[in-house]
Design a protein around this motif. Structure first.
Motif, PDB file in Angstrom:
ATOM      1  N   UNK A  57       0.613  -1.224   0.023  1.00 22.73           N
ATOM      2  CA  UNK A  57      -0.053  -0.172  -0.059  1.00 22.73           C
ATOM      3  C   UNK A  57       0.793   1.246  -0.152  1.00 22.73           C
ATOM      4  N   UNK A  58       0.024   2.432   0.043  1.00 24.58           N
ATOM      5  CA  UNK A  58       1.113   3.768   0.112  1.00 24.58           C
ATOM      6  C   UNK A  58       1.611   3.760   1.513  1.00 24.58           C
ATOM      7  N   UNK A  59       1.104   3.194   2.404  1.00 23.32           N
ATOM      8  CA  UNK A  59       1.737   3.279   3.885  1.00 23.32           C
ATOM      9  C   UNK A  59       2.805   2.245   4.005  1.00 23.32           C
ATOM     10  N   UNK A  60       2.365   0.970   3.583  1.00 21.74           N
ATOM     11  CA  UNK A  60       3.478  -0.215   3.823  1.00 21.74           C
ATOM     12  C   UNK A  60       3.562  -0.981   2.733  1.00 21.74           C
ATOM     13  N   UNK A  61       4.922  -1.352   2.237  1.00 21.24           N
ATOM     14  CA  UNK A  61       5.096  -2.363   1.418  1.00 21.24           C
ATOM     15  C   UNK A  61       4.934  -3.616   2.215  1.00 21.24           C
ATOM     16  N   UNK A  62       5.770  -3.864   3.357  1.00 20.19           N
ATOM     17  CA  UNK A  62       5.502  -4.612   4.440  1.00 20.19           C
ATOM     18  C   UNK A  62       6.187  -4.145   5.623  1.00 20.19           C
ATOM     19  N   UNK A  63       5.643  -4.302   6.889  1.00 27.31           N
ATOM     20  CA  UNK A  63       6.265  -3.898   7.946  1.00 27.31           C
ATOM     21  C   UNK A  63       7.103  -5.210   8.747  1.00 27.31           C
ATOM     22  N   UNK A  88      10.949 -18.429   1.473  1.00 29.20           N
ATOM     23  CA  UNK A  88      11.837 -17.916   0.677  1.00 29.20           C
ATOM     24  C   UNK A  88      12.459 -18.695  -0.356  1.00 29.20           C
ATOM     25  N   UNK A  89      12.783 -19.849  -0.238  1.00 29.04           N
ATOM     26  CA  UNK A  89      13.292 -20.733  -1.412  1.00 29.04           C
ATOM     27  C   UNK A  89      12.378 -20.724  -2.718  1.00 29.04           C
ATOM     28  N   UNK A  90      11.052 -20.875  -2.212  1.00 27.96           N
ATOM     29  CA  UNK A  90      10.021 -20.818  -3.459  1.00 27.96           C
ATOM     30  C   UNK A  90      10.064 -19.414  -4.030  1.00 27.96           C
ATOM     31  N   UNK A  91      10.428 -18.344  -3.489  1.00 27.79           N
ATOM     32  CA  UNK A  91      10.236 -17.024  -4.306  1.00 27.79           C
ATOM     33  C   UNK A  91      11.522 -16.996  -4.960  1.00 27.79           C
ATOM     34  N   UNK A  92      12.738 -17.459  -4.426  1.00 29.66           N
ATOM     35  CA  UNK A  92      13.884 -17.571  -5.160  1.00 29.66           C
ATOM     36  C   UNK A  92      13.955 -18.637  -6.612  1.00 29.66           C
ATOM     37  N   UNK A  93      13.074 -19.315  -6.526  1.00 30.22           N
ATOM     38  CA  UNK A  93      12.944 -20.293  -7.648  1.00 30.22           C
ATOM     39  C   UNK A  93      12.254 -19.376  -8.899  1.00 30.22           C
ATOM     40  N   UNK A  94      11.525 -18.506  -8.584  1.00 29.86           N
ATOM     41  CA  UNK A  94      10.765 -17.852  -9.645  1.00 29.86           C
ATOM     42  C   UNK A  94      11.916 -17.563 -10.742  1.00 29.86           C
ATOM     43  N   UNK A  95      11.532 -18.104 -11.814  1.00 32.59           N
ATOM     44  CA  UNK A  95      12.584 -17.431 -12.976  1.00 32.59           C
ATOM     45  C   UNK A  95      12.202 -16.219 -13.978  1.00 32.59           C
ATOM     46  N   UNK A  96      10.948 -15.783 -13.690  1.00 31.56           N
ATOM     47  CA  UNK A  96      10.538 -14.590 -14.352  1.00 31.56           C
ATOM     48  C   UNK A  96      10.852 -13.402 -13.240  1.00 31.56           C
ATOM     49  N   UNK A  97      11.298 -12.353 -13.876  1.00 34.25           N
ATOM     50  CA  UNK A  97      11.800 -11.054 -13.036  1.00 34.25           C
ATOM     51  C   UNK A  97      10.436 -10.760 -12.149  1.00 34.25           C
ATOM     52  N   UNK A  98      10.739 -10.205 -11.279  1.00 34.14           N
ATOM     53  CA  UNK A  98      10.122  -9.785 -10.056  1.00 34.14           C
ATOM     54  C   UNK A  98      10.575  -8.132  -9.770  1.00 34.14           C
ATOM     55  N   UNK A  99       9.782  -7.492  -9.959  1.00 32.92           N
ATOM     56  CA  UNK A  99      10.111  -5.830  -9.551  1.00 32.92           C
ATOM     57  C   UNK A  99       9.453  -5.397  -8.283  1.00 32.92           C
ATOM     58  N   UNK A 100       9.884  -5.260  -7.314  1.00 31.52           N
ATOM     59  CA  UNK A 100       9.221  -4.815  -6.050  1.00 31.52           C
ATOM     60  C   UNK A 100       9.109  -3.131  -6.079  1.00 31.52           C
ATOM     61  N   UNK A 101       7.882  -2.818  -6.075  1.00 31.67           N
ATOM     62  CA  UNK A 101       7.485  -1.474  -6.037  1.00 31.67           C
ATOM     63  C   UNK A 101       7.249  -1.046  -4.425  1.00 31.67           C
ATOM     64  N   UNK A 102       8.154  -0.213  -4.001  1.00 34.94           N
ATOM     65  CA  UNK A 102       7.887  -0.080  -2.548  1.00 34.94           C
ATOM     66  C   UNK A 102       7.578   1.479  -2.030  1.00 34.94           C
ATOM     67  N   UNK A 103       6.573   1.458  -1.485  1.00 34.21           N
ATOM     68  CA  UNK A 103       5.981   2.829  -0.950  1.00 34.21           C
ATOM     69  C   UNK A 103       5.917   2.492   0.580  1.00 34.21           C
TER      70      UNK A 103
END
Ligand code: HXC
Length: 258
Positions: A57-63, A88-103
């Motif tokens: 969200x605008x307030x938090x990506x994740x606290x 964490x291991x599963x996230x690192x297995x994703x082969x398509x690019x992931x962009x973090x959009x942080x607010x």
């Protein structure tokens, strides 16, 4: 699949995953991480998706990891259960690019989740931190490792030992984020970057992700050899012929992921 703690929208070859626990600043609990992994695996398996944007969200990506969920756990429970390890291991297995959009806040596990993505675009309001030290623990998902590689030892020690927050300007200056944009433009800019990536050949996209990530795992000599061999191997694709022909014919390339 219906999710409760995230939303997923797929449009123009981009999957936009939004963390959605507004009452808890998107704190990461078992349900949210489970749903996130499912959504990422679905995006990985969906031929229509070529790039992923992860936002909050605008307030938090994740606290951070959910402190209420963790507070009563014993050492044996978190160690034997490998708290957050499989996700964490599963996230690192994703082969398509992931962009973090942080607010807003990206703290503790939230900062670490952003760093698990391939690059971070931050809004001017973004605040990064590893404040676990204030809870009598320490980073557990990359805050002492990835952050150190991204911003160097001195700043990483500062962040991890004092628990202070870093604003977007400092984060960009330090190399943690790739760009800072106005808060109202964050989603648009992240989706535009994802759209640009989605136009490329999927083979090249995945090769780039693998090669850049390899630079963190190996020596420079081995990494350079890996890069060169992958570069060579891309000459086996039709997309290489198409990309180079299109340049010479002064037209847009039409990649077919072949
Ligand atoms: C659970 C959280 C939370 C968290 C915020 N909330 N962060 N709940 N876990 N990590 C909840 C609050 O309890 C509160 O709920 C609501 O979200 C709003 O938060 P407030 O504190 O009232 O808001 P504000 O005063 O604006 O402060 C925002 C904040 C602060 C600076 C982000 O909430 C904060 O310091 N949060 C904790 C940050 C943190 O220590 N993260 C690291 C976690 S450990 P109620 O119901 O009370 O209104 C970690 C380990 C990772 O991440 C490693 C794992 C292996």
């Amino acid at each position: 699949m219906a999710f409760e703690t995230i939303t997923v929208e797929v449009e123009d070859h981009v999957a936009l995953i939004t963390l959605n626990r507004p009452d808890a600043m998107n704190a990461l609990n078992d349900q949210l991480l489970g749903e996130l992994v499912t959504a990422l695996e679905e995006a990985q398996g969906n031929d229509k998706v070529r790039c992923i944007v992860l936002t909050g969200s605008e307030k938090a990506f994740a606290a951070g990891a959910d402190i209420k969920m963790m507070s009563d756990k014993s050492f044996v429970e978190v160690f034997a259960g490998d708290l957050f390890g499989p996700e964490a291991d599963a996230i690192m297995r994703v082969r398509k690019p992931i962009i973090a959009a942080v607010s807003g806040y990206a703290l503790g596990g939230g900062c670490e989740l952003a760093m698990m993505c391939d690059f971070i675009i931050a809004s001017e309001s973004a605040k990064f931190g590893q404040p676990e030290i204030n809870l009598g623990v320490m980073a557990g998902l990359g805050g002492s490792q990835r952050l150190t590689r991204f911003i160097g030892k001195s700043k990483s020690m500062d962040m991890n030992l004092t628990g202070r927050f870093m604003d977007a300007e400092e984060a960009e200056r330090s190399g943690l984020v790739s760009r800072v944009v106005p808060i109202k433009k964050l989603r648009e800019e992240a989706l535009a970057a994802a759209g640009k990536i989605a136009e490329k050949s999927m083979v090249s996209i995945m090769a780039v992700k693998e090669a850049v990530n390899r630079s963190y795992e190996t020596t420079l000599r081995e990494g350079l050899l890996f890069e060169r061999r992958v570069f060579h191997s891309l000459f086996a694709t039709e997309d290489q012929k198409e990309g180079m022909s299109a340049f010479m014919e002064k037209r847009e390339a039409q990649f077919r992921d072949k």
